[in-house]
Design a protein around this motif. Sequence first.
Motif, mmCIF file in Angstrom:
data_model
loop_
_atom_site.group_PDB
_atom_site.id
_atom_site.type_symbol
_atom_site.label_atom_id
_atom_site.label_comp_id
_atom_site.label_asym_id
_atom_site.label_seq_id
_atom_site.Cartn_x
_atom_site.Cartn_y
_atom_site.Cartn_z
ATOM 1 N N LYS A 136 0.856 -1.171 0.000
ATOM 2 C CA LYS A 136 0.000 0.000 0.000
ATOM 3 C C LYS A 136 0.900 1.231 0.000
ATOM 4 O O LYS A 136 1.837 1.338 0.773
ATOM 5 C CB LYS A 136 -0.896 -0.030 1.234
ATOM 6 N N HIS A 137 0.575 2.169 -0.883
ATOM 7 C CA HIS A 137 1.319 3.420 -0.986
ATOM 8 C C HIS A 137 0.318 4.568 -0.938
ATOM 9 O O HIS A 137 -0.774 4.462 -1.493
ATOM 10 C CB HIS A 137 2.106 3.476 -2.291
ATOM 11 N N GLU A 138 0.683 5.627 -0.265
ATOM 12 C CA GLU A 138 -0.193 6.788 -0.146
ATOM 13 C C GLU A 138 0.441 7.993 -0.832
ATOM 14 O O GLU A 138 1.652 8.190 -0.743
ATOM 15 C CB GLU A 138 -0.451 7.111 1.322
ATOM 16 N N PHE A 139 -0.408 8.787 -1.491
ATOM 17 C CA PHE A 139 0.058 9.988 -2.175
ATOM 18 C C PHE A 139 -0.863 11.154 -1.853
ATOM 19 O O PHE A 139 -2.078 10.989 -1.775
ATOM 20 C CB PHE A 139 0.075 9.778 -3.693
ATOM 21 N N LEU A 140 -0.267 12.301 -1.674
ATOM 22 C CA LEU A 140 -0.994 13.551 -1.540
ATOM 23 C C LEU A 140 -0.700 14.377 -2.787
ATOM 24 O O LEU A 140 0.303 14.144 -3.460
ATOM 25 C CB LEU A 140 -0.533 14.312 -0.298
ATOM 26 N N SER A 141 -1.521 15.330 -3.064
ATOM 27 C CA SER A 141 -1.295 16.188 -4.221
ATOM 28 C C SER A 141 0.084 16.838 -4.136
ATOM 29 O O SER A 141 0.472 17.361 -3.094
ATOM 30 C CB SER A 141 -2.379 17.264 -4.273
ATOM 31 N N ALA A 142 0.841 16.743 -5.234
ATOM 32 C CA ALA A 142 2.201 17.299 -5.345
ATOM 33 C C ALA A 142 3.185 16.680 -4.356
ATOM 34 O O ALA A 142 4.216 17.256 -4.057
ATOM 35 C CB ALA A 142 2.181 18.813 -5.217
ATOM 36 N N ASP A 143 2.892 15.482 -3.889
ATOM 37 C CA ASP A 143 3.736 14.784 -2.919
ATOM 38 C C ASP A 143 5.077 14.399 -3.542
ATOM 39 O O ASP A 143 5.121 13.885 -4.651
ATOM 40 C CB ASP A 143 2.989 13.524 -2.465
ATOM 41 N N ARG A 144 6.150 14.652 -2.833
ATOM 42 C CA ARG A 144 7.490 14.257 -3.295
ATOM 43 C C ARG A 144 8.213 13.427 -2.245
ATOM 44 O O ARG A 144 9.425 13.273 -2.299
ATOM 45 C CB ARG A 144 8.323 15.483 -3.661
ATOM 46 N N SER A 145 7.472 12.867 -1.307
ATOM 47 C CA SER A 145 8.094 12.121 -0.212
ATOM 48 C C SER A 145 8.368 10.658 -0.548
ATOM 49 O O SER A 145 9.107 9.993 0.177
ATOM 50 C CB SER A 145 7.223 12.208 1.044
ATOM 51 N N HIS A 146 7.785 10.148 -1.603
ATOM 52 C CA HIS A 146 7.969 8.737 -1.949
ATOM 53 C C HIS A 146 9.403 8.495 -2.420
ATOM 54 O O HIS A 146 9.974 9.325 -3.128
ATOM 55 C CB HIS A 146 6.979 8.331 -3.050
ATOM 56 N N PRO A 147 10.000 7.345 -2.056
ATOM 57 C CA PRO A 147 11.372 7.054 -2.485
ATOM 58 C C PRO A 147 11.560 7.044 -4.008
ATOM 59 O O PRO A 147 12.660 7.290 -4.493
ATOM 60 C CB PRO A 147 11.650 5.663 -1.909
ATOM 61 N N LEU A 148 10.500 6.782 -4.753
ATOM 62 C CA LEU A 148 10.587 6.763 -6.219
ATOM 63 C C LEU A 148 10.070 8.057 -6.854
ATOM 64 O O LEU A 148 9.755 8.078 -8.043
ATOM 65 C CB LEU A 148 9.805 5.570 -6.776
ATOM 66 N N SER A 149 10.003 9.120 -6.076
ATOM 67 C CA SER A 149 9.379 10.349 -6.590
ATOM 68 C C SER A 149 10.057 10.878 -7.851
ATOM 69 O O SER A 149 9.382 11.395 -8.739
ATOM 70 C CB SER A 149 9.300 11.431 -5.520
ATOM 71 N N GLU A 150 11.365 10.741 -7.967
ATOM 72 C CA GLU A 150 12.037 11.228 -9.179
ATOM 73 C C GLU A 150 11.518 10.478 -10.413
ATOM 74 O O GLU A 150 11.186 11.091 -11.426
ATOM 75 C CB GLU A 150 13.556 11.054 -9.065
ATOM 76 N N ARG A 151 11.430 9.157 -10.318
ATOM 77 C CA ARG A 151 10.917 8.357 -11.444
ATOM 78 C C ARG A 151 9.435 8.635 -11.684
ATOM 79 O O ARG A 151 8.974 8.654 -12.827
ATOM 80 C CB ARG A 151 11.152 6.866 -11.184
ATOM 81 N N ILE A 152 8.680 8.841 -10.606
ATOM 82 C CA ILE A 152 7.248 9.135 -10.718
ATOM 83 C C ILE A 152 7.044 10.438 -11.492
ATOM 84 O O ILE A 152 6.241 10.512 -12.426
ATOM 85 C CB ILE A 152 6.588 9.211 -9.321
ATOM 86 N N TYR A 153 7.802 11.474 -11.136
ATOM 87 C CA TYR A 153 7.652 12.766 -11.807
ATOM 88 C C TYR A 153 8.171 12.722 -13.245
ATOM 89 O O TYR A 153 7.631 13.410 -14.114
ATOM 90 C CB TYR A 153 8.301 13.883 -10.988
ATOM 91 N N GLU A 154 9.168 11.909 -13.525
ATOM 92 C CA GLU A 154 9.615 11.726 -14.910
ATOM 93 C C GLU A 154 8.503 11.092 -15.733
ATOM 94 O O GLU A 154 8.248 11.490 -16.873
ATOM 95 C CB GLU A 154 10.869 10.839 -14.961
ATOM 96 N N LYS A 155 7.832 10.090 -15.157
ATOM 97 C CA LYS A 155 6.723 9.432 -15.855
ATOM 98 C C LYS A 155 5.567 10.405 -16.053
ATOM 99 O O LYS A 155 4.940 10.431 -17.114
ATOM 100 C CB LYS A 155 6.268 8.190 -15.087
ATOM 101 N N LEU A 156 5.281 11.232 -15.044
ATOM 102 C CA LEU A 156 4.217 12.233 -15.188
ATOM 103 C C LEU A 156 4.550 13.236 -16.283
ATOM 104 O O LEU A 156 3.665 13.655 -17.031
ATOM 105 C CB LEU A 156 3.989 12.974 -13.865
#
Length: 124
Positions: A1-21
């Motif tokens: 289970k993973h939780e996200f908030l709007s504009a969240d950058r706390s996830h360990p994969l946030s760099e890859r997540i934002y690249e995908k976005l």
Amino acid sequence: KHEFLSADRSHPLSERIYEKLDWLGKKLKEFGYIPDKKFALHDVEDQQKEVMLSFHSEKLAIAFVLVSTVEGSTITVMKNLRVSEDCHSVIELMSKIVGRKIVVRDSGCFHHFKNGICSCSDYW
């Protein structure tokens, strides 16, 4: 289970997540998507509203699944609020772009997105 908030950058994969976005954002524009700024409920400039819409929690969750699971698997997102009309339109297009089924459970119902179409027929 993973939780996200709007504009969240706390996830360990946030760099890859934002690249995908970023990649998805370019693809969405190729498919004719225009952000509906009336769903950015802050008193800021239009350009900032577009940025804010790009980082809604469900979009972050979908990008996370795209970078962390095998291609072709179903994406499932649980949300405690209703999906906005803008996010609904985006997720429809995302399902078409990435060729995956996306299931979003919001406070009202389950939305099953596949090939650019939602099971709710755009009525929720």
